[in-house]
Design an enzyme around this catalytic site. Structure first.
Site, short mmCIF file in Angstrom:
data_model
loop_
_atom_site.label_atom_id
_atom_site.label_comp_id
_atom_site.label_asym_id
_atom_site.label_seq_id
_atom_site.Cartn_x
_atom_site.Cartn_y
_atom_site.Cartn_z
N TYR A 167 -3.04 7.57 -51.74
CA TYR A 167 -4.41 8.08 -51.81
C TYR A 167 -4.42 9.46 -51.18
O TYR A 167 -3.77 9.68 -50.15
CB TYR A 167 -5.36 7.17 -51.01
CG TYR A 167 -6.74 7.75 -50.85
CD1 TYR A 167 -7.74 7.48 -51.79
CD2 TYR A 167 -7.05 8.60 -49.79
CE1 TYR A 167 -9.00 8.04 -51.66
CE2 TYR A 167 -8.31 9.16 -49.66
CZ TYR A 167 -9.27 8.88 -50.60
OH TYR A 167 -10.52 9.44 -50.48
N GLU A 227 -10.72 13.99 -54.94
CA GLU A 227 -10.18 12.68 -54.56
C GLU A 227 -9.19 12.25 -55.62
O GLU A 227 -9.56 12.09 -56.78
CB GLU A 227 -11.30 11.64 -54.41
CG GLU A 227 -10.79 10.34 -53.82
CD GLU A 227 -11.89 9.30 -53.68
OE1 GLU A 227 -12.60 9.01 -54.67
OE2 GLU A 227 -12.03 8.77 -52.57
#
Ligand code: GDP
Ligand code: MN
Length: 398
Positions: A118, A206
């Protein structure tokens, strides 16, 4: 302004961030053409069909599917385009899918150890610095990781005057457990990602997941990009990426009329001039036991035409049970606003089907109140702020 995955990836790619390649398609036929083209360009024989909507968690909702041949690309695209996709981030009705992104399959068949990470880049408002958040626990819901295993999320602060320093990229790669080629590739990835974030004037990136393939390539498989709207004037090509179908239709209409409008869940419509007063008004409505249905700043020139447009927009929300007009006459005189409210009320006739409470303060406030009280319209006037809120509570039986 939020972007679709394919648009976000386009921006990343333009700054040298390696991405999972894809071609956007509006129909199953376009999807098949896109898949053929991808095979020519990348050699892929499997594809991933990905719903393009402004919401994450698409995989969980059935919006991301693997297709092992062109027939499957066609049938999966046919099923996804036009569907109402429900994910943990959409409303209960879901979001309509208008387009799919046909991607190369980057999880090689037989790849025993693809790693998903991530990574996000965003502004930390507490420190006034940008930061990179990253975790070894990619591919899944980062909120769950934050809740259950917060020690697995790292942050790297970046001094805006220095930019990302080379050692920071290496540190991130190291903390992700990488070494050798993969470490170098990750440091390059992070550096390109940060440059893209700064140069595109984004407010958030993101990337979940960032993928490491077994042959040590690092690439963005997903991209959630939010651009800073205030900087769009210097990115005309990005401004054109706005997809109005993804936005709240009332907000789109308000914007076109030059009104600052944000849709909320409550039942008291607010018409206010000035953002600060609008916030204060919403607070007072809350304190009186009500719930604001919207934030609406009509700006400095609250004339009849503007007031009418604002009424129209507020009344499009079926939850609105009362409207509070709270205007401070500083630059604009209160009696002019009062005339505007009365004229708008007259023009709109029975379209106005909820009580209106009107509080005007400032220059010529007394004349304004008289004008409203003598208009013969069902407008409840108020002088004090609290009095206006109490009258709202009264008409709503709170
Ligand atoms: P999200 O669910 O909206 O976050 O969409 P993502 O783009 O993150 O995709 C969801 C999941 O689909 C990823 O976490 C991957 O596990 C999977 N996925 C994405 N691309 C590929 C691919 O090329 N091959 C395979 N097999 N799975 C993929
Ligand atoms: Mn994702």
């Amino acid at each position: 302004m939020n972007l679709h995955e394919y648009q976000g990836k386009e921006i990343l790619n333009s700054f040298g961030v390696r991405i999972q390649r894809g071609i956007v398609a509006n129909s199953p036929k376009e999807a098949v053409d896109a898949a053929k083209k991808l095979t020519t360009e990348t050699g892929t024989s499997w594809y991933v069909v990905k719903a393009q909507v402004h919401a994450g968690g698409r995989g969980k909702g059935g919006g991301v599917k693997l297709a092992k041949n062109l027939n499957e690309v066609e049938s999966i695209s046919d099923a996804i385009i036009g569907m109402m996709l429900i994910t943990p981030q959409t409303s209960a009705e879901g979001k309509k899918v208008n387009q799919v992104l046909i991607c190369e399959d980057v999880y090689y068949p037989g790849d025993s150890e693809p790693e998903e990470y991530y990574m996000s880049v965003l502004l930390d408002r507490n420190t006034g610095k940008n930061m990179i958040m990253y975790s070894t626990e990619g591919g899944m819901d980062i909120e769950t990781v934050a809740e259950e295993t917060p020690h697995l999320i790292f942050t790297e602060e970046i001094d805006p005057t220095l930019g990302l320093l080379p050692f920071q990229g290496r540190k991130i790669a190291f903390n992700l457990g990488l070494s050798g080629t993969a470490l170098k590739e990750m440091a390059k990835f992070v550096s390109a990602l940060y440059t893209a974030y700064i140069k595109s004037d984004s407010s958030m990136f993101e990337i979940n997941p960032v993928l490491k393939t077994s042959d040590d390539k690092i690439l963005a498989v997903d991209a959630k990009v939010t651009l800073d709207e205030n900087a769009l004037f210097r990115h005309k090509d990005y401004a054109a990426m706005r997809d109005l179908r993804e936005e709240n239709p009332i907000e789109v209409e308000a914007k076109a009329a030059g009104l600052n409008y944000v849709d909320l869940d409550g039942n008291v419509g607010c018409m206010v001039n000035g953002a600060g007063l609008a916030m204060g008004t919403m607070d007072l409505i809350k304190q009186a036991g009500g719930d604001p249905a919207n934030f609406l700043d009509v700006g400095g020139t609250a004339d009849a035409q503007r007031v009418e447009v604002a009424f129209g927009i507020i009344l499009k929300d079926p939850n609105v049970k009362a409207i509070l007009v709270n205007i401070f006459g500083g630059i604009v005189r209160c009696d002019r606003v009062a005339q505007g409210v009365v004229d708008a009320y007259k023009n709109m006739g029975d379209k106005i089907n909820v009580p209106i409470i009107c509080r005007l303060q400032g220059t010529n406030a007394v004349e304004a109140k008289e004008l409203i009280d003598n208009s013969g319209m069902e407008i409840i006037s108020a002088t004090e702020f609290q009095e206006a809120a109490d009258k709202v509570a009264e008409v709503l039986d709170l």
